[in-house]
Design an enzyme around this catalytic site. Structure first.
Site, mmCIF file in Angstrom:
data_model
loop_
_atom_site.group_PDB
_atom_site.id
_atom_site.type_symbol
_atom_site.label_atom_id
_atom_site.label_comp_id
_atom_site.label_asym_id
_atom_site.label_seq_id
_atom_site.Cartn_x
_atom_site.Cartn_y
_atom_site.Cartn_z
ATOM 1 N N CYS A 191 47.764 47.140 65.990
ATOM 2 C CA CYS A 191 47.359 46.792 64.627
ATOM 3 C C CYS A 191 48.374 47.258 63.593
ATOM 4 C CB CYS A 191 45.984 47.368 64.317
ATOM 5 S SG CYS A 191 45.885 49.170 64.485
ATOM 6 N N ASN A 210 43.881 46.544 73.289
ATOM 7 C CA ASN A 210 45.337 46.606 73.100
ATOM 8 C C ASN A 210 45.928 48.001 73.293
ATOM 9 O OD1 ASN A 210 43.861 47.016 70.585
ATOM 10 N ND2 ASN A 210 45.848 47.140 69.594
ATOM 11 N N VAL A 247 36.764 39.095 63.606
ATOM 12 C CA VAL A 247 35.564 39.601 64.278
ATOM 13 C C VAL A 247 34.958 40.738 63.468
ATOM 14 C CG1 VAL A 247 34.667 40.650 66.391
ATOM 15 C CG2 VAL A 247 36.419 38.877 66.536
ATOM 16 N N GLY A 248 35.803 41.548 62.818
ATOM 17 C CA GLY A 248 35.301 42.636 61.995
ATOM 18 C C GLY A 248 34.400 42.154 60.869
ATOM 19 N N GLU A 292 37.989 49.316 61.638
ATOM 20 C CA GLU A 292 39.452 49.414 61.629
ATOM 21 C C GLU A 292 39.969 48.090 62.149
ATOM 22 O OE1 GLU A 292 42.998 49.342 62.550
ATOM 23 O OE2 GLU A 292 42.486 50.625 64.252
ATOM 24 N N GLY A 305 39.135 46.226 65.875
ATOM 25 C CA GLY A 305 39.476 44.896 66.375
ATOM 26 C C GLY A 305 40.044 44.037 65.264
ATOM 27 N N SER A 306 39.991 42.743 65.458
ATOM 28 C CA SER A 306 40.584 41.808 64.511
ATOM 29 C C SER A 306 39.761 41.735 63.231
ATOM 30 C CB SER A 306 40.671 40.413 65.132
ATOM 31 O OG SER A 306 39.369 39.852 65.276
ATOM 32 N N THR A 307 40.423 41.322 62.150
ATOM 33 C CA THR A 307 39.731 41.160 60.879
ATOM 34 C C THR A 307 38.647 40.101 60.985
ATOM 35 O OG1 THR A 307 41.632 41.905 59.592
ATOM 36 C CG2 THR A 307 40.033 40.529 58.458
#
Length: 486
Positions: free
Chosen positions: A287, A151, A235-236, A253, A231-233
């Site tokens: 984000c 992004n 996938v995190g 993050e 990345g996204s929560t």
């Protein structure tokens, strides 16, 4: 003709061992922009082999020599601004102003990394024994597995590798399948041209269907000693679980559900400009984007009318046009996902102040909603698109409660003309970042960047980044012989 790129392993551009490739699609045109090598598990191991072999020499390289590489890389990246703008428009749908911002901040991330290389590191400790000296020394960890998202590809590609490299580690980076060149190979090209030794940074691109396997194999390799993921929560959580299983520290993050709070003493015109930037920069695919706009009821009528008019005037479409503000989302499927969130909210009682409707390909209209109920998916879900929800409040306590009503805790903006009051509100907001008399989107390379709650843990920026990717070692030096009881 589409571009073609191989993996970067040990300083060499090499195809995947299987010979497979994957397509890199331009979100605005839907055409193939590039084909890149599609790595498998064998390629991941080759990349870690190269990083592990390069680690001793890189860790031992004189700090001033390492610093010079980062400074050259920053200048080289600055010089490529026009090329990067074209790359980001084609690969990720980024507008030109967004691309220029990516280049400028990424270059400064390299400069901050250069400064960190030669900054004082460690402490001298008081020792228990007479004549002894104690040292707390920061040392690199080894090989770092880095994951770079699409992004803000140049910013986050640089951030994925800069602090680990500055701390003396070597890196294997897995860039996003949606922008493998901008957030991976481009960064490696610049650093390689700047003189980074072979094997210190390796890039493993992959097909989308192989992403989970590539990540798991990379993190599981015993020579990988730390994980760096943005990345996204969702996938995190997976990445963090893999890291924990192998007892490896991770910096995560993750996503945000960020608020911009407009207090009753705010300058309304300034607040409208700030909110518009916060919500619609990069089509909301940041984000830190402002998903929730909380406005004091006394300002609601004036603010709402001015915000709706400004948002309706934003140019949307072709990201290469110099005046486009709302470019395409990263894929047409992403635009449909955002449209689904809007449709669900409206079906459950929300009102559309401006925007809404069906996307055109990957371009979703800039949209402002109000009266979104809590049972609508958008109330708690991260929009990650050009959409915000407007709510009103009657006092500061109510605004704080709404802003904190989320599992995330990344950032917040508070628009006020009273700094003391703004600070009082800020200290009650449960986020890793808060900006008083500013909106929610901001990033500086020397500042501690990161979130709370489900927005992740660990910090990037300045000495915090070095600490995240190094280990503290206790060393003692006895200046006289000790006496032992036996």
């Amino acid at each position: 003709m589409p571009l073609t790129r191989d993996l970067l392993i040990g300083g060499k551009d090499v195809p995947a061992a299987s010979g497979r490739v994957t397509e890199d699609i331009s979100p605005y045109t839907g055409e193939v922009y590039a084909t890149v090598a599609a790595a498998g598990a064998q390629d991941v191991t080759r990349a870690v082999d190269a990083a592990d072999a390069a680690f001793p020499a890189w860790a031992a390289l004189a700090p001033f020599a390492r610093r010079a590489i980062f400074l050259r890389a920053a200048d080289l990246l600055d010089a490529r601004a026009e090329d990067v703008a074209d790359l980001m428009a084609h690969e990720a749908g980024g507008t030109r102003p967004w691309a220029y911002f990516n280049v400028a901040l990424a270059a400064n991330i390299f400069r901050e990394a250069a400064a960190a290389v030669t900054a004082p590191r460690g402490e001298v400790l008081n020792a228990q024994e007479e004549g002894a000296l104690g040292l707390a020394v920061r040392e690199p960890l080894g090989v770092v597995a880095a994951f770079a998202p699409w992004n803000a590809p140049v910013i986050l590609g640089a951030r994925a590798v800069a602090a680990p490299l500055a701390a003396g580690n070597t890196v294997v980076v897995k860039p996003s399948e949606d922008a493998p060149i901008a957030c991976g190979l481009l960064i490696a090209d610049v650093l390689r041209e700047a003189g980074l030794p072979d094997g210190v940074l390796n890039v493993v691109t992959n097909a989308p269907e192989d992403a989970a396997e590539i990540a798991e194999v990379l993190i599981a390799d015993p020579r990988v000693r730390a994980v760096n993921f943005t990345g996204s929560t969702g996938v995190g959580r997976i990445i963090g679980t893999h890291a924990a299983r192998h007892l490896k520290p991770a910096v995560l993050e993750l996503g945000g559900k960020n608020s911009v709070i407009v207090l009753d003493d705010a300058d309304v015109d300034y607040a409208v400009d700030a909110v518009t930037f916060s919500v619609f920069m990069n089509s909301g695919q940041i984000c830190m984007s402002g998903d929730r706009v909380l406005v004091h009821s006394s300002l609601a009528e004036e603010f709402t009318g001015k915000l709706a008019a400004k948002v309706a005037s934003l140019r949307a479409g072709d990201p290469s046009h110099p005046h486009t503000v709302v470019g395409p989302l990263v894929t047409a499927a992403a635009a449909q996902r955002v449209a689904g969130l809007v449709e669900d909210a409206v079906a459950k009682g929300a009102s559309v102040l401006t925007g809404g409707g069906d996307p055109e390909g990957a371009v979703h209209p800039a949209t402002v909603l109000t009266d979104v109920p809590k049972d609508a998916a958008l109330y708690y879900a991260e929009a990650f698109g050009p959409v915000c929800v407007l709510e009103t409040f009657t006092d500061d306590a109510e605004a704080v409660a709404v802003a904190n009503d989320t599992e995330n805790g990344l950032t917040c903006g508070i628009i006020t003309e009273n700094a003391t009051r703004g600070l009082q509100v800020a200290r009650r907001i449960r986020t890793g970042i808060v900006h008083i008399n500013d909106q929610s989107v901001a990033d500086e390379p020397h500042a501690p960047f990161g979130g709370a709650k489900a927005s992740g843990y660990g910090r990037f920026g300045g000495r915090w980044g070095i600490e995240a990717f190094s280990n503290t070692r206790w060393v003692t030096l006895a200046t006289q012989q000790a006496h032992y009881p036996f």
